[in-house]
Design a protein around this motif. Structure first.
Motif, PDB file in Angstrom:
ATOM      1  N   THR A 300     -14.511  12.422 -42.647  1.00 51.23           N
ATOM      2  CA  THR A 300     -13.128  11.968 -42.687  1.00 51.23           C
ATOM      3  C   THR A 300     -12.945  10.969 -43.822  1.00 51.23           C
ATOM      4  OG1 THR A 300     -11.308  11.058 -41.354  1.00 51.23           O
ATOM      5  CG2 THR A 300     -13.477  10.008 -41.118  1.00 51.23           C
ATOM      6  N   VAL A 301     -11.696  10.562 -44.026  1.00 51.75           N
ATOM      7  CA  VAL A 301     -11.374   9.503 -44.987  1.00 51.75           C
ATOM      8  C   VAL A 301     -10.854   8.323 -44.179  1.00 51.75           C
ATOM      9  CG1 VAL A 301      -9.989   8.814 -46.973  1.00 51.75           C
ATOM     10  CG2 VAL A 301     -10.775  11.184 -46.762  1.00 51.75           C
ATOM     11  N   PHE A 302     -11.527   7.179 -44.305  1.00 43.72           N
ATOM     12  CA  PHE A 302     -11.120   5.989 -43.568  1.00 43.72           C
ATOM     13  C   PHE A 302     -10.138   5.168 -44.391  1.00 43.72           C
ATOM     14  CE2 PHE A 302     -15.237   6.876 -41.537  1.00 43.72           C
ATOM     15  CZ  PHE A 302     -14.879   6.771 -40.197  1.00 43.72           C
ATOM     16  N   ALA A 303      -9.049   4.749 -43.740  1.00 43.42           N
ATOM     17  CA  ALA A 303      -8.127   3.787 -44.328  1.00 43.42           C
ATOM     18  C   ALA A 303      -8.283   2.509 -43.516  1.00 43.42           C
ATOM     19  CB  ALA A 303      -6.693   4.299 -44.259  1.00 43.42           C
ATOM     20  N   GLN A 304      -8.917   1.495 -44.130  1.00 47.00           N
ATOM     21  CA  GLN A 304      -9.189   0.246 -43.416  1.00 47.00           C
ATOM     22  C   GLN A 304      -8.052  -0.730 -43.685  1.00 47.00           C
ATOM     23  OE1 GLN A 304     -10.457  -3.125 -44.560  1.00 47.00           O
ATOM     24  NE2 GLN A 304     -10.258  -3.633 -42.389  1.00 47.00           N
ATOM     25  N   ILE A 305      -7.466  -1.291 -42.623  1.00 50.40           N
ATOM     26  CA  ILE A 305      -6.270  -2.125 -42.749  1.00 50.40           C
ATOM     27  C   ILE A 305      -6.559  -3.575 -42.364  1.00 50.40           C
ATOM     28  CG2 ILE A 305      -4.749  -0.157 -42.347  1.00 50.40           C
ATOM     29  CD1 ILE A 305      -4.409  -1.080 -39.472  1.00 50.40           C
ATOM     30  N   ASP A 306      -5.622  -4.450 -42.677  1.00 57.31           N
ATOM     31  CA  ASP A 306      -5.797  -5.885 -42.425  1.00 57.31           C
ATOM     32  C   ASP A 306      -5.298  -6.284 -41.037  1.00 57.31           C
ATOM     33  OD1 ASP A 306      -3.085  -5.555 -42.826  1.00 57.31           O
ATOM     34  OD2 ASP A 306      -2.851  -7.354 -44.069  1.00 57.31           O
ATOM     35  N   SER A 307      -5.647  -5.498 -40.034  1.00 60.47           N
ATOM     36  CA  SER A 307      -5.239  -5.782 -38.661  1.00 60.47           C
ATOM     37  C   SER A 307      -6.281  -5.182 -37.721  1.00 60.47           C
ATOM     38  CB  SER A 307      -3.853  -5.189 -38.379  1.00 60.47           C
ATOM     39  OG  SER A 307      -3.443  -5.488 -37.060  1.00 60.47           O
ATOM     40  N   GLY A 308      -6.074  -5.399 -36.417  1.00 61.31           N
ATOM     41  CA  GLY A 308      -7.009  -4.867 -35.429  1.00 61.31           C
ATOM     42  C   GLY A 308      -6.356  -4.824 -34.062  1.00 61.31           C
ATOM     43  N   PHE A 309      -7.191  -4.568 -33.040  1.00 62.45           N
ATOM     44  CA  PHE A 309      -6.594  -4.451 -31.711  1.00 62.45           C
ATOM     45  C   PHE A 309      -6.083  -5.788 -31.179  1.00 62.45           C
ATOM     46  CE2 PHE A 309     -11.198  -4.847 -30.584  1.00 62.45           C
ATOM     47  CZ  PHE A 309     -11.147  -5.994 -29.796  1.00 62.45           C
ATOM     48  N   ASN A 310      -6.407  -6.886 -31.863  1.00 65.30           N
ATOM     49  CA  ASN A 310      -5.838  -8.168 -31.465  1.00 65.30           C
ATOM     50  C   ASN A 310      -4.333  -8.224 -31.739  1.00 65.30           C
ATOM     51  OD1 ASN A 310      -6.823  -8.083 -34.232  1.00 65.30           O
ATOM     52  ND2 ASN A 310      -6.024 -10.164 -34.439  1.00 65.30           N
ATOM     53  N   HIS A 311      -3.860  -7.396 -32.677  1.00 65.44           N
ATOM     54  CA  HIS A 311      -2.428  -7.325 -32.977  1.00 65.44           C
ATOM     55  C   HIS A 311      -1.745  -6.175 -32.245  1.00 65.44           C
ATOM     56  CE1 HIS A 311      -3.199  -9.454 -37.101  1.00 65.44           C
ATOM     57  NE2 HIS A 311      -3.085 -10.306 -36.106  1.00 65.44           N
ATOM     58  N   PHE A 312      -2.433  -5.048 -32.138  1.00 67.07           N
ATOM     59  CA  PHE A 312      -1.803  -3.853 -31.559  1.00 67.07           C
ATOM     60  C   PHE A 312      -2.866  -3.078 -30.792  1.00 67.07           C
ATOM     61  CE2 PHE A 312       0.808   0.205 -32.557  1.00 67.07           C
ATOM     62  CZ  PHE A 312       1.531   0.029 -31.388  1.00 67.07           C
ATOM     63  N   ARG A 314      -2.671  -1.136 -28.061  1.00 66.79           N
ATOM     64  CA  ARG A 314      -2.305   0.047 -27.271  1.00 66.79           C
ATOM     65  C   ARG A 314      -3.097   1.316 -27.625  1.00 66.79           C
ATOM     66  NH1 ARG A 314       2.447   3.574 -26.685  1.00 66.79           N
ATOM     67  NH2 ARG A 314       2.888   3.748 -24.452  1.00 66.79           N
ATOM     68  N   PRO A 315      -3.273   1.647 -28.900  1.00 61.99           N
ATOM     69  CA  PRO A 315      -4.046   2.868 -29.198  1.00 61.99           C
ATOM     70  C   PRO A 315      -5.493   2.794 -28.717  1.00 61.99           C
ATOM     71  CG  PRO A 315      -2.758   2.191 -31.115  1.00 61.99           C
ATOM     72  CD  PRO A 315      -2.703   1.059 -30.137  1.00 61.99           C
ATOM     73  N   MET A 316      -6.100   1.608 -28.757  1.00 56.47           N
ATOM     74  CA  MET A 316      -7.485   1.468 -28.316  1.00 56.47           C
ATOM     75  C   MET A 316      -7.601   1.344 -26.801  1.00 56.47           C
ATOM     76  SD  MET A 316      -7.098   0.632 -31.549  1.00 56.47           S
ATOM     77  CE  MET A 316      -6.500  -1.049 -31.709  1.00 56.47           C
ATOM     78  N   LEU A 317      -6.602   0.735 -26.179  1.00 57.64           N
ATOM     79  CA  LEU A 317      -6.675   0.449 -24.744  1.00 57.64           C
ATOM     80  C   LEU A 317      -6.566   1.702 -23.901  1.00 57.64           C
ATOM     81  CD1 LEU A 317      -6.865  -1.849 -22.659  1.00 57.64           C
ATOM     82  CD2 LEU A 317      -4.366  -1.942 -22.658  1.00 57.64           C
ATOM     83  N   TYR A 318      -5.589   2.569 -24.218  1.00 57.64           N
ATOM     84  CA  TYR A 318      -5.455   3.792 -23.424  1.00 57.64           C
ATOM     85  C   TYR A 318      -5.051   5.002 -24.265  1.00 57.64           C
ATOM     86  CZ  TYR A 318      -0.975   1.260 -22.949  1.00 57.64           C
ATOM     87  OH  TYR A 318       0.164   0.508 -23.172  1.00 57.64           O
ATOM     88  N   ILE A 343     -11.958  -5.350 -36.985  1.00 59.37           N
ATOM     89  CA  ILE A 343     -12.809  -5.920 -35.939  1.00 59.37           C
ATOM     90  C   ILE A 343     -13.974  -4.962 -35.682  1.00 59.37           C
ATOM     91  CG2 ILE A 343     -12.890  -6.622 -33.518  1.00 59.37           C
ATOM     92  CD1 ILE A 343     -10.040  -7.579 -33.800  1.00 59.37           C
ATOM     93  N   CYS A 344     -15.168  -5.524 -35.449  1.00 58.46           N
ATOM     94  CA  CYS A 344     -16.374  -4.689 -35.388  1.00 58.46           C
ATOM     95  C   CYS A 344     -16.419  -3.792 -34.153  1.00 58.46           C
ATOM     96  CB  CYS A 344     -17.636  -5.564 -35.447  1.00 58.46           C
ATOM     97  SG  CYS A 344     -17.741  -6.785 -34.117  1.00 58.46           S
ATOM     98  N   GLU A 345     -15.721  -4.174 -33.049  1.00 59.55           N
ATOM     99  CA  GLU A 345     -15.696  -3.291 -31.884  1.00 59.55           C
ATOM    100  C   GLU A 345     -14.835  -2.067 -32.177  1.00 59.55           C
ATOM    101  OE1 GLU A 345     -16.355  -7.389 -30.060  1.00 59.55           O
ATOM    102  OE2 GLU A 345     -15.320  -6.538 -31.772  1.00 59.55           O
ATOM    103  N   THR A 346     -14.719  -1.199 -31.194  1.00 63.83           N
ATOM    104  CA  THR A 346     -13.861  -0.017 -31.370  1.00 63.83           C
ATOM    105  C   THR A 346     -12.473  -0.451 -31.791  1.00 63.83           C
ATOM    106  OG1 THR A 346     -15.086   1.182 -29.688  1.00 63.83           O
ATOM    107  CG2 THR A 346     -12.905   2.012 -30.218  1.00 63.83           C
ATOM    108  N   ASP A 347     -12.096  -0.101 -32.997  1.00 67.79           N
ATOM    109  CA  ASP A 347     -10.862  -0.610 -33.570  1.00 67.79           C
ATOM    110  C   ASP A 347     -10.151   0.496 -34.349  1.00 67.79           C
ATOM    111  OD1 ASP A 347      -9.194  -2.808 -33.710  1.00 67.79           O
ATOM    112  OD2 ASP A 347      -9.985  -3.490 -35.630  1.00 67.79           O
ATOM    113  N   THR A 348     -10.027   1.659 -33.706  1.00 68.14           N
ATOM    114  CA  THR A 348      -9.454   2.824 -34.372  1.00 68.14           C
ATOM    115  C   THR A 348      -8.015   3.039 -33.930  1.00 68.14           C
ATOM    116  OG1 THR A 348     -11.636   3.863 -34.473  1.00 68.14           O
ATOM    117  CG2 THR A 348      -9.720   5.290 -34.796  1.00 68.14           C
ATOM    118  N   PHE A 349      -7.094   3.012 -34.875  1.00 71.13           N
ATOM    119  CA  PHE A 349      -5.681   3.219 -34.587  1.00 71.13           C
ATOM    120  C   PHE A 349      -5.324   4.703 -34.555  1.00 71.13           C
ATOM    121  CE2 PHE A 349      -5.777  -1.093 -36.305  1.00 71.13           C
ATOM    122  CZ  PHE A 349      -4.910  -1.773 -35.463  1.00 71.13           C
TER     123      PHE A 349
END
Length: 418
Positions: A300-312, A314-318, A343-349
């Motif tokens: 795949t192609v990763f697009a790494q952004i300046d945010s994480g699950f601390n801001h949003f 919902r996609p990681m939670l459920y 963030i190093c934990e699961t942080d995939t949007f």
């Protein structure tokens, strides 16, 4: 010593019926396994029977028959005893047990006629209100004066009307008292689907209003948490391409037609108002992030952004999906990207999502984020929350400042342990 009453024994009857019907299921499962073990291939095109045969089949039929016979015997023996007992008062523990059972097994309880199934009804000050004669209860407690403005309080899934009272504070009564409403607490089977519960509530309220001697001018409905009847999604927002979207215009036309018909039958002109829940807030809110880096891999192609699950989160939670737009290159060629955070934990949007070609420095926009983003955010990993900007008639207005290190430390108290 407490005396057994009708409600308690009826619950025992319902629980016993569930237990015996539940015992029959594993018995059938064991028989099918037994049948599979002893089975030999039959002629082509001829289906094999699920039941065992011969002496083995006779034994299993006796087991199933014995379970059913025992269930019918217990049920039949308890029925006349229940009818002879006094009604008795319900308890918080009993109500909690029944409401939880209905929330999980509601359809099954109704389908099998189980006594544990809860019939929809309204309550006022702990008493059941008969919709055919509501004034009999209201007059006892001086509620006739405010009967023109009704506040219907709807509990959530696996809950009951007692949950509006917490630590001695009755939220429904307090709210109704402040606003001059009469509080009516709905008790219902939260395991039934919203369409069925909605029809039952409509019929219940129509009967109630038709028999109120005080003309009803206003009805307000408040839903608590999630439930089969809590209409938090009666107007659904689409979160991804192909998602269901409520046609608001068609919804309004059909509802208006039915409401006007009701007003004509009722003989009074009424006003119907909706609080649209997260519908407006969700669609009005966009979450903007900046792309730090692009990384190509074999998968795949990763697009790494300046945010994480601390801001949003919902996609990681459920696993929720939100449409992602590259507003820096909206008309670019689409490619597949996995959008990940810092963030190093699961942080995939998003995984392998089609987005217009992304380059470092581009701004991505997550749609329908208004109802969740800031409300569900945190300072995990000592990260700051972002600013909030209101866009109004072509102009931007800062309505919440970006957090700083001072904000993180503001409530910290330094103590001397030396």
């Amino acid at each position: 010593m407490s005396t057994l009453n009708r409600s308690q024994l009826s619950d025992i009857r319902g629980a016993a019926r569930m237990a015996l019907e539940g015992t029959e299921v594993p018995a059938e499962g064991v028989e099918k396994v037994h049948r599979t073990i002893q089975m030999r291939a039959g002629p082509l095109g001829v289906a094999d029977a699920d039941r065992t045969r011969g002496i083995t089949g006779f034994v299993y039929r006796c087991v199933r028959g014995g379970i059913r016979l025992a269930g019918r015997a217990i049920d039949a023996s308890l029925a006349p005893v229940i009818a002879s007992l006094p009604e008795g008062e319900s308890s918080p523990l009993r109500d909690a047990y029944r409401s939880a059972a209905n929330g999980v097994y509601g359809d099954y309880l109704v389908r099998t006629g189980n006594p544990l199934a809860i019939d929809m009804g309204l309550r006022y000050r702990g008493q059941t209100v008969d919709p055919r004669d509501p004034m009999s209860v209201l007059e006892q407690h001086g509620g006739v004066g405010s009967a023109g403005k009704l506040l219907v309080l709807v509990h959530g899934s696996c809950m009951n009307d007692r949950h509006w009272n917490r630590d001695g504070h009755d939220h429904g009564a307090a709210l109704a008292g402040d606003l001059g409403y009469l509080p009516l607490y709905l008790r219902y089977n939260s395991g039934l689907n919203i369409a069925r519960n909605g029809r039952l509530l409509a019929e219940l309220l129509e009967t109630l209003i038709g028999n109120c001697t005080t003309p009803v001018e206003e009805i307000a409905i408040i839903g608590h948490s999630m439930g089969g009847l809590t209409v938090r999604e009666y107007i659904h927002s689409p979160y991804y391409d192909g998602d269901i979207e409520t046609n608001v215009e068609e919804f309004g036309e059909q509802l208006t037609r039915r409401f006007n018909q009701f007003c004509e039958e009722y003989g009074r002109s009424l006003t119907l108002a909706f609080e649209p829940g997260k519908f407006l807030v969700s669609e009005a809110g966009y979450f903007l992030v900046k792309v730090n880096a692009i990384k190509q891999t074999t998968s795949t192609v990763f697009a790494q952004i300046d945010s994480g699950f601390n801001h949003f989160i919902r996609p990681m939670l459920y696993g929720s999906q939100h449409q992602i737009l590259n507003i820096s290159n909206p008309n670019g060629k689409e490619r597949f990207y996995s959008v990940v955070g810092y963030i190093c934990e699961t942080d995939t949007f998003a995984n392998n999502r089609r987005i217009s070609e992304i380059n470092p420095g581009d701004i991505l926009a997550f749609r329908n984020a208004g109802a969740y983003c800031f409300n569900m955010s945190s300072n995990y990993n000592s990260r700051f929350r972002p600013a909030e900007v209101l866009w109004h008639i072509g102009s931007s207005h800062l309505i919440r400042k970006r957090e700083s290190f001072d904000d993180l430390m503001r409530n910290q108290i330094a103590i001397d342990l030396v």
